[in-house]
Every structure is written in structure tokens, then in C-alpha cells.
Write a protein that holds these residues in place. Structure first.
Motif, PDB file in Angstrom:
ATOM      1  N   PRO A 508      29.244  11.045  22.735  1.00 14.68           N
ATOM      2  CA  PRO A 508      28.206  11.827  23.411  1.00 14.68           C
ATOM      3  C   PRO A 508      28.713  13.227  23.751  1.00 14.68           C
ATOM      4  N   THR A 509      27.887  14.241  23.466  1.00 14.42           N
ATOM      5  CA  THR A 509      28.261  15.628  23.686  1.00 14.42           C
ATOM      6  C   THR A 509      27.065  16.399  24.219  1.00 14.42           C
ATOM      7  N   GLN A 510      27.257  17.127  25.312  1.00 10.87           N
ATOM      8  CA  GLN A 510      26.184  17.948  25.847  1.00 10.87           C
ATOM      9  C   GLN A 510      26.090  19.240  25.053  1.00 10.87           C
ATOM     10  N   VAL A 511      24.861  19.610  24.675  1.00  7.79           N
ATOM     11  CA  VAL A 511      24.638  20.792  23.847  1.00  7.79           C
ATOM     12  C   VAL A 511      24.152  21.965  24.685  1.00  7.79           C
ATOM     13  N   THR A 512      23.137  21.761  25.519  1.00  8.62           N
ATOM     14  CA  THR A 512      22.608  22.841  26.349  1.00  8.62           C
ATOM     15  C   THR A 512      23.098  22.670  27.780  1.00  8.62           C
ATOM     16  N   VAL A 513      23.133  23.759  28.530  1.00 11.29           N
ATOM     17  CA  VAL A 513      23.576  23.698  29.919  1.00 11.29           C
ATOM     18  C   VAL A 513      22.541  24.275  30.875  1.00 11.29           C
ATOM     19  N   ALA A 514      21.595  25.056  30.361  1.00  8.55           N
ATOM     20  CA  ALA A 514      20.591  25.692  31.218  1.00  8.55           C
ATOM     21  C   ALA A 514      19.240  25.008  31.132  1.00  8.55           C
ATOM     22  N   GLY A 515      19.195  23.821  30.520  1.00  6.06           N
ATOM     23  CA  GLY A 515      17.946  23.081  30.410  1.00  6.06           C
ATOM     24  C   GLY A 515      17.433  23.062  28.986  1.00  6.06           C
ATOM     25  N   GLY A 516      16.895  21.910  28.578  1.00  4.01           N
ATOM     26  CA  GLY A 516      16.331  21.792  27.247  1.00  4.01           C
ATOM     27  C   GLY A 516      15.773  20.414  27.007  1.00  4.01           C
ATOM     28  N   ARG A 517      14.684  20.338  26.245  1.00  7.34           N
ATOM     29  CA  ARG A 517      14.088  19.051  25.881  1.00  7.34           C
ATOM     30  C   ARG A 517      13.365  19.193  24.557  1.00  7.34           C
ATOM     31  N   SER A 518      12.807  18.081  24.067  1.00  4.66           N
ATOM     32  CA  SER A 518      12.093  18.045  22.785  1.00  4.66           C
ATOM     33  C   SER A 518      12.922  18.666  21.667  1.00  4.66           C
ATOM     34  N   PRO A 519      14.164  18.180  21.439  1.00  3.43           N
ATOM     35  CA  PRO A 519      14.992  18.783  20.394  1.00  3.43           C
ATOM     36  C   PRO A 519      14.455  18.493  19.000  1.00  3.43           C
ATOM     37  N   ALA A 520      14.670  19.447  18.078  1.00  6.22           N
ATOM     38  CA  ALA A 520      14.277  19.292  16.673  1.00  6.22           C
ATOM     39  C   ALA A 520      15.320  19.986  15.805  1.00  6.22           C
ATOM     40  N   TRP A 521      15.652  19.369  14.680  1.00 10.68           N
ATOM     41  CA  TRP A 521      16.702  19.887  13.798  1.00 10.68           C
ATOM     42  C   TRP A 521      16.125  20.860  12.776  1.00 10.68           C
ATOM     43  N   TYR A 522      16.884  21.908  12.501  1.00 11.38           N
ATOM     44  CA  TYR A 522      16.600  22.751  11.349  1.00 11.38           C
ATOM     45  C   TYR A 522      17.046  22.022  10.087  1.00 11.38           C
ATOM     46  N   PRO A 523      16.453  22.342   8.915  1.00  6.90           N
ATOM     47  CA  PRO A 523      16.790  21.615   7.674  1.00  6.90           C
ATOM     48  C   PRO A 523      18.278  21.638   7.330  1.00  6.90           C
ATOM     49  N   SER A 524      18.992  22.687   7.748  1.00  9.43           N
ATOM     50  CA  SER A 524      20.419  22.769   7.447  1.00  9.43           C
ATOM     51  C   SER A 524      21.245  21.757   8.216  1.00  9.43           C
ATOM     52  N   GLY A 525      20.720  21.244   9.320  1.00  6.26           N
ATOM     53  CA  GLY A 525      21.469  20.332  10.169  1.00  6.26           C
ATOM     54  C   GLY A 525      22.506  21.017  11.024  1.00  6.26           C
ATOM     55  N   GLN A 526      22.509  22.354  11.025  1.00  9.50           N
ATOM     56  CA  GLN A 526      23.494  23.106  11.791  1.00  9.50           C
ATOM     57  C   GLN A 526      22.954  23.620  13.119  1.00  9.50           C
ATOM     58  N   GLN A 527      21.619  23.672  13.249  1.00 10.56           N
ATOM     59  CA  GLN A 527      20.998  24.217  14.441  1.00 10.56           C
ATOM     60  C   GLN A 527      19.929  23.273  14.972  1.00 10.56           C
ATOM     61  N   ILE A 528      19.657  23.423  16.264  1.00 17.16           N
ATOM     62  CA  ILE A 528      18.640  22.617  16.942  1.00 17.16           C
ATOM     63  C   ILE A 528      17.707  23.555  17.684  1.00 17.16           C
ATOM     64  N   ALA A 529      16.415  23.338  17.534  1.00 16.69           N
ATOM     65  CA  ALA A 529      15.420  24.038  18.340  1.00 16.69           C
ATOM     66  C   ALA A 529      15.041  23.155  19.517  1.00 16.69           C
TER      67      ALA A 529
END
Length: 723
Positions: A508-529
Motif C-alpha cells: 500500500p502506497t499513498q499517492v495524494t496528500v492534499a485530498g483526492g477521490r474517484s481515481p482513474a488511470w491514463y492509458p499509459s498507466g503512468q498517471q492517475i486523474a
């Protein structure tokens, strides 16, 4: 061992306050579940000696049939919260095959109040003493010792207010005196909910599942009072409400549908309505108010077009009081004002629930709470009519109101906060000095179901991917290669943030620190919206999957429940107009939204097909919701499911034919899929409990597993004394 009305136990850097139902370690609040807290108190009171397992089970579980594994689980929770290593214990020592010993040196802070003899716990003795009042309406006299206790609480409260003021000056909530005593009324291992005081304050009615289905029970509050089962029909009965004269109890039957009234000590029920739930009596006993949607309050919100109605206690045609467009939203949980002139209720939309009130003729709508002040539920008038109480998150709050027109008369005030324990279903005694409530402790985690990539049939039992208390795990999303899962973690007392785990639950790894929900992946798999609400603004951001700097994409205040297209070019989301939810899309770089559906009841919660051509949506028809698909460019909806109950979609199989959804049949939630091509429906899990729900199921792009949020809600009935 007799400990005279202890105000606190001190050991190491830990402070335990029984009457306040709270504890601190190194000045940081510890989030205990109720059963773990009672266990800690019992061990402290019996410190220095070996407490046999059987003695603990008899005391803490009150004779309920549970295994020693349940005790071991609670001990493990205590040790985790106290940071106590079982291999080198500082506080709780395991005595193999026998039990446990509390070994820390304890200092006891006391107040000068007469000792209470007996072997009950401090918490129980203090609470029982509070409740030894023959008439609930009699005023209570304060002893010198209790004045000292209250003075200490006021001092602690003043310090807390100063700290809260520094951190929350913008919203300006205030904090009132916390409860003086808390007493546990039920001790079952399942879920007890919907408590209601009898008019004389001497009994509590509630709904419980400890017989296998939810039935209505009543219990005397006198010492040694026994429980009486009032219904025994297996029809899933909820929401008991006493008539003002104490002669009858109204309740909602989920399977029989509608509102029923029966003699208060049991008897043949009489049906008042064929729809609705959550009945409440008018002060004169002539009317009952109800919500039109038929749904128990078990932690799973019922969306749609509920409205508030009233019906004569003698029967007859119900009269509609509110409409979904005034105020816009879905109205729930009515509560009569003590003078019988107004009804408070919860108005729920996809942005933020609000508490409102309305005159009994349907006029003079009045907003009580701010739409941007967080989740709220279960409003209830104080007996003097000068405040409306409600849940806000896990805590209990109140807003002062004017008696003449129902308008807010002051800032919101926090009444009680029990940490990770959720205060639900609050109900006042006639005196206004006690509140009965259900203290629920939902266990909410991510689970995985293994399925065959060829047949899409389940091939193994549920597997838990997370195992954490006090946190909700939601919105799971697989990476394009199926190796990672992004999800939102909602932790008590902190912002919701995006996390990553391996597909098997590891790392388990935390990605955001200032708040975030409803994550979605970009096709590259390198970024998350992801979506984040900051300073009351809803913005889309992107971030590297490994964390790092965020990039702001666009702002859209109306967006809710977003879903990004597989090519990351568009975002579908819920849009609410005139209280009705529909689906719209917007470019992932921002711009003008395009509304796709124009349903009259509800069409929302969109999820994209793998090729991006279709959106699966939830549609509402009466009390039921169904799965439908609509072209992602707009067009006619095609309904796929027709069974009674709830069907909430969220993901597709990799081949684009199956839509996985959380479905409730007869109130029981499971995971299902429906075929887009032939409308065949398949049940994937075998849950049978009403207090369990699934949410946000998503399908791995490898086709071999489905991951979903899984929540099981357990709790008991408590009474807190307030001032």
C-alpha cells in the motif's frame, strides 16, 4: 475492586477517560471501537491479576455465544491502538491457555463522590447511577463531586475550543459540552439500531438482527431489565417509534412494505400505508410523518426521489408534504417539532446533504444547515424545540433554531464525538437530558472475487485486499496492465486521499496528500486523474502514479461521481437539476458539459465500456433501480435489468459484454453482472446479511478478478447523558 467514580486512568503516556468514552496516547486521541474500549476498562479495573477468558467473554459479550477468536481479535485491536507489542508487552500480557493480565502501573484520578459498591465496571456504575431516576422528566440534582467533574470538563472543553478555533476559523463550528456518562444498553454481536425512548423514559425500543432477521425489541432501562421481542414475523422490521401516550409503536416493515402500528407490548399490527419508512408521531399522537422511499438506515444511502408525507394515525389517504424539486433533492428522515407546527428532514443530493424544515401545511421551507458543511443525516428536534440535532460525519451536532419560524439562530455546535465509532439514529428522552443512539463500527475494506476469464463465473471465495478499521476504501480502479489498484481511502479525521496497492493487496502506497477521490488511470498507466474538493471548489487533477507534483486540469463545481473514458479524452459524471440526477460529459481539459440523459426520476453513476462507445448507468423506477446503457454520444437508453431491488453499476468485463454491479435483492447486497447482449444476470457472491453492502465493483483488464468495496456494519444501543 472499587474505584470511586474515576475521572481518568493514567499509565505510561496513555490517559483513559471512562465517563467521556475516550482515550489519548501522547496527547493524541485513540480511536477505539466501543467493545474494545469496554475491554480495556475491564482489564484496567482488574489489573495485576489474570483475568480468565471465560470471565471476559461473560462480562464484555454479556453471555452472547462467541468464540475465543472474537476476544483475541479485540485484544489485537487494543494492542495496535496502544502500540503494545505482544512479544514484549508493556500493558497487556497474554497468559497462555488462561487469559490476560494488565501489567502497567496505573494512576487513578478521582473526584470526591460517594463510592458505589459492586463488581460492575466504572463506566457501567456511573451510567447506572445517572439512570436511577424514577421519572425521566424530574430534574437532576448536582452533587459536589459531579460539580467538580463538570468543572474539569468545562476546562478541557475551553482548551479544545481554543485549538479548534485556530484550525477552523473559516467554518466557525463550535463545540458544546461532551456527554457526561455513557451507558451500553445492548451487547449483541450483530447490529442493533433505530433506538427510541418510551415517553416515560423507562424503556427503549429498537431493531435488532440477533434472531436472524431484523425484528422490533423493547428493553427496560431498570437495573437487570430484560429484553422483550415485539415482532416475530421475519419480515425485516425497522424504525420503531412510540406514540406520545406510550400505548403504540409504529414501525416500517421492509418485506411487507409500508408503515404498521401495534400495541406497545406486542400484539397484532395494523397497516397504515403500503409504502414508506421511518415513521414519527406528531406530538398530539394524531398523525405520523414518513419518508416515501422504503429503505432501512443501515449505512447504504438510498438515492432517488423520496419525499415527506403525513398520514392519520387512524389510517386513511396519506398527504404529500414535500416535493423533489422544492427543495431540489431526495427527502428523508422526518422529525416533528415539539409544538407540532414544523417537520425537520434531510434533503439528499449528490453534492451534500442538507437539513431543512417545513411547516406541516407544506409552506415556509427553511434551510437549517449549509450545503457545503459536510455529510449529514437523521435530523431530530430537541424536546424544547430550540435546536435540531443531526449527524455530521461520525459525530453528533446541533444547530440552534427559532421556535416561531424554524430559522437557524446560531452556529452549528458539536455535541459528541466518539472517534471512529459512528453515532447514528439519535433519539431524545422527553426530558432532553439523554440521547439514545446506535454506535456502529463499520468494517469497510476492498475485497476481490476471482472469476474465469472465459465464462465470467466466480471460481473462488471472497479475498480481502485491505484489512483496516476506521477507514473507508472506495472507488477502486485497475491499472491498464491489471497489476495495480488505485482507490480512495477516507480516514477518520483526515482528508480522503488516493492510494495504490498491488492487485493482490500488497505494498500500500499513498499517492495524494492534499485530498483526492474517484481515481482513474491514463492509458499509459503512468498517471492517475482524480477529483479533489479544496476550499469548496471541485477540481480535476492529474498526478504521477508514484506520487509527486500535481497538475490542475479544470474546475467544475457541478461535477460528481466522475468516470474518465478509456482514452482519457472525456469525463462522464452526475449532473443534478431540479433535484433529479442525470448524466453529462465534459472534455478532460474542461469546457462546456454536454447532458446525455433527461430522465424524470434518476439516471446516473456512469461507467464507460472498454471501447468507449457506451455508458452503463443506474436508473430509478419507483423504489427500484436498474442497469441501463446509453451511447456515450447521447441517444436512447436501453434497460438491461428488471428485478425488484437495487442495481448499481460501476465496471465492465474486458470484452465489453458484461456489466458488474452491486445489487440488493430483498435488502441483501451482493455482486452481480448483466450481459449487454442477452440481458442474462448472474449472482457472483453469496452474502445473506442485511448489514453488509458492496459498492463500486470494477473488473480487472486481465478478466480474472473483480474488486469491490465491502462494508459490514455492527453496533449496539447506547445512552449518553448530555447537558
Amino acid at each position: 475492586m472499587t474505584l470511586e467514580n474515576s475521572s481518568a486512568f493514567l499509565f505510561d503516556d496513555v490517559r483513559v477517560e471512562p465517563a467521556m468514552f475516550r482515550a489519548f496516547k501522547a496527547d493524541n486521541a485513540i480511536q477505539f471501537e466501543p467493545k474494545a474500549f469496554r475491554l480495556l476498562l475491564f482489564l484496567i479495573e482488574n489489573r495485576g491479576r489474570v483475568v480468565e477468558k471465560s470471565e471476559i467473554l461473560d462480562t464484555i459479550w454479556n453471555g452472547a455465544h462467541v468464540s475465543e477468536n472474537a476476544l483475541a481479535s479485540e485484544i489485537a485491536k487494543l494492542r495496535k491502538n496502544l502500540n503494545d507489542d505482544p512479544r514484549t508487552p508493556r500493558y497487556i500480557q497474554t497468559v497462555p491457555t488462561r487469559g490476560y493480565r494488565f501489567i502497567a502501573e496505573v494512576q487513578v484520578e478521582t473526584v470526591a463522590e460517594p463510592a458505589v459498591n459492586g463488581s460492575e465496571s466504572v463506566l457501567t456504575r456511573r451510567a447506572d447511577a445517572t439512570l436511577r431516576i424514577a421519572d425521566d422528566r424530574k430534574p437532576r440534582r448536582l452533587t459536589r463531586g459531579r460539580l467538580f467533574t463538570l468543572a474539569g470538563i468545562v476546562i478541557m472543553l475551553a482548551v479544545g475550543l481554543m485549538l479548534a478555533w485556530k484550525g477552523f476559523r473559516t467554518s466557525r463550528p463550535t463545540t458544546s459540552a461532551l456527554p457526561v456518562t455513557i451507558r451500553q444498553i445492548t451487547t449483541g454481536p450483530g447490529l442493533d439500531c433505530n433506538p427510541a425512548f418510551s415517553p416515560n423514559g423507562q424503556m427503549i425500543a429498537y431493531s435488532s438482527d440477533h434472531t436472524g432477521s431484523f425484528e422490533i425489541f423493547a428493553k427496560s432501562l431498570a437495573p437487570g431489565g430484560r429484553e422483550v421481542q415485539l415482532t416475530n414475523d421475519g419480515q425485516q422490521n425497522f424504525d420503531p417509534a412510540w406514540s406520545p401516550d406510550g400505548a403504540y409503536i409504529a414501525y416500517y416493515s421492509m418485506k411487507r412494505h409500508g408503515i404498521f402500528v401495534m400495541p406497545a407490548l406486542g400484539g397484532v399490527p395494523r397497516q397504515l400505508t403500503e409504502f414508506g419508512s421511518h415513521p414519527v408521531w406528531s406530538p398530539d399522537g394524531q398523525w405520523l410523518a414518513l419518508q416515501s422511499v422504503s429503505s432501512p438506515d443501515l449505512g447504504a444511502v438510498q438515492m432517488g426521489s423520496s419525499t415527506i408525507w403525513i398520514v392519520s394515525a387512524q389510517g386513511g389517504t396519506p398527504r404529500q408534504l414535500t416535493r423533489t424539486e422544492t427543495p431540489p433533492g431526495s427527502q428523508h428522515a422526518p422529525s416533528w417539532s415539539p409544538d407540532g407546527k414544523r417537520i425537520a428532514f434531510l434533503n439528499w443530493d449528490t453534492v451534500s446533504p442538507q437539513v431543512w424544515s417545513v411547516a406541516v401545511d407544506g409552506s415556509e421551507l427553511q434551510a437549517i444547515t449549509d450545503i457545503k458543511s459536510g455529510d449529514k443525516s437523521w435530523p431530530i428536534y430537541a424536546p424544547d424545540g430550540k435546536s435540531i440535532y443531526y449527524n455530521r460525519g461520525e459525530a453528533l451536532w446541533k444547530t440552534p433554531v427559532r421556535v416561531d419560524n424554524g430559522a437557524p439562530a446560531g452556529e452549528p455546535v458539536k455535541v459528541a464525538d466518539l472517534g471512529s465509532t459512528v453515532i447514528r439514529n439519535a433519539n431524545f428522552s422527553a426530558s432532553g437530558t439523554r440521547i439514545a443512539y446506535s454506535a456502529s463500527s463499520p468494517a469497510d475494506n476492498l475485497v476481490a472475487v476471482t472469476v474465469s476469464p472465459n465464462t465470467q463465473e466466480p471460481s473462488a471465495p471472497l479475498v480481502f485486499l485491505t484489512n483496516e478499521t476506521g477507514t473507508r476504501h472506495l472507488n477502486p480502479a485497475f491499472s491498464p496492465d491489471g497489476r495495480k489498484i488505485a482507490f480512495a481511502a477516507l480516514r477518520r479525521g483526515s482528508a480522503t486521499n488516493v492510494w495504490l496497492i498491488d492487485a493482490d493487496g500488497g505494498n500500500p502506497t499513498q499517492v495524494t496528500v492534499a485530498g483526492g477521490r474517484s481515481p482513474a488511470w491514463y492509458p499509459s498507466g503512468q498517471q492517475i486523474a482524480f477529483l479533489s474538493v479544496r476550499q469548496n471548489h471541485r477540481k480535476f487533477y492529474s498526478i504521477d502514479a508514484g506520487g509527486g507534483n500535481e497538475k490542475s486540469l479544470f474546475e467544475l463545481d457541478d461535477i460528481e461521481n466522475p468516470s474518465m473514458s478509456p482514452d482519457a479524452q472525456q469525463i462522464a459524471f452526475n449532473i443534478t437539476k431540479n433535484g433529479v440526477v442525470n448524466v453529462a460529459t465534459v472534455s478532460s481539459t474542461g469546457g462546456e458539459p454536454k447532458q446525455l440523459t433527461y430522465d424524470k426520476e434518476l439516471a446516473g453513476w456512469p461507467s464507460w465500456s472498454p471501447d468507449g462507445r457506451f455508458l452503463a448507468v443506474e436508473i430509478k423506477r419507483g423504489d427500484d433501480t436498474h442497469i441501463a446503457i446509453v451511447p456515450s454520444t447521447g441517444g436512447e437508453m436501453n434497460q438491461l435489468t428488471f428485478e425488484r431491488g437495487q442495481s448499481w453499476p460501476n465496471g465492465w468485463s474486458p470484452d465489453g459484454d458484461k456489466i458488474v454491479f452491486a445489487g440488493a435483492r430483498d435488502g441483501v447486497w451482493n455482486l452481480w453482472w448483466v450481459s449487454r447482449s442477452d440481458k442474462r444476470v448472474k449472482q457472483l457472491t453469496q452474502n445473506t446479511k442485511l448489514n453488509v453492502y458492496f459498492r463500486y465493483p470494477t473488473w480487472s483488464p486481465l478478466g480474472n478478478r473483480i474488486v469491490s468495496e465491502y462494508s459490514e456494519n455492527k453496533g449496539n444501543i447506547y445512552i449518553m447523558e448530555i447537558r
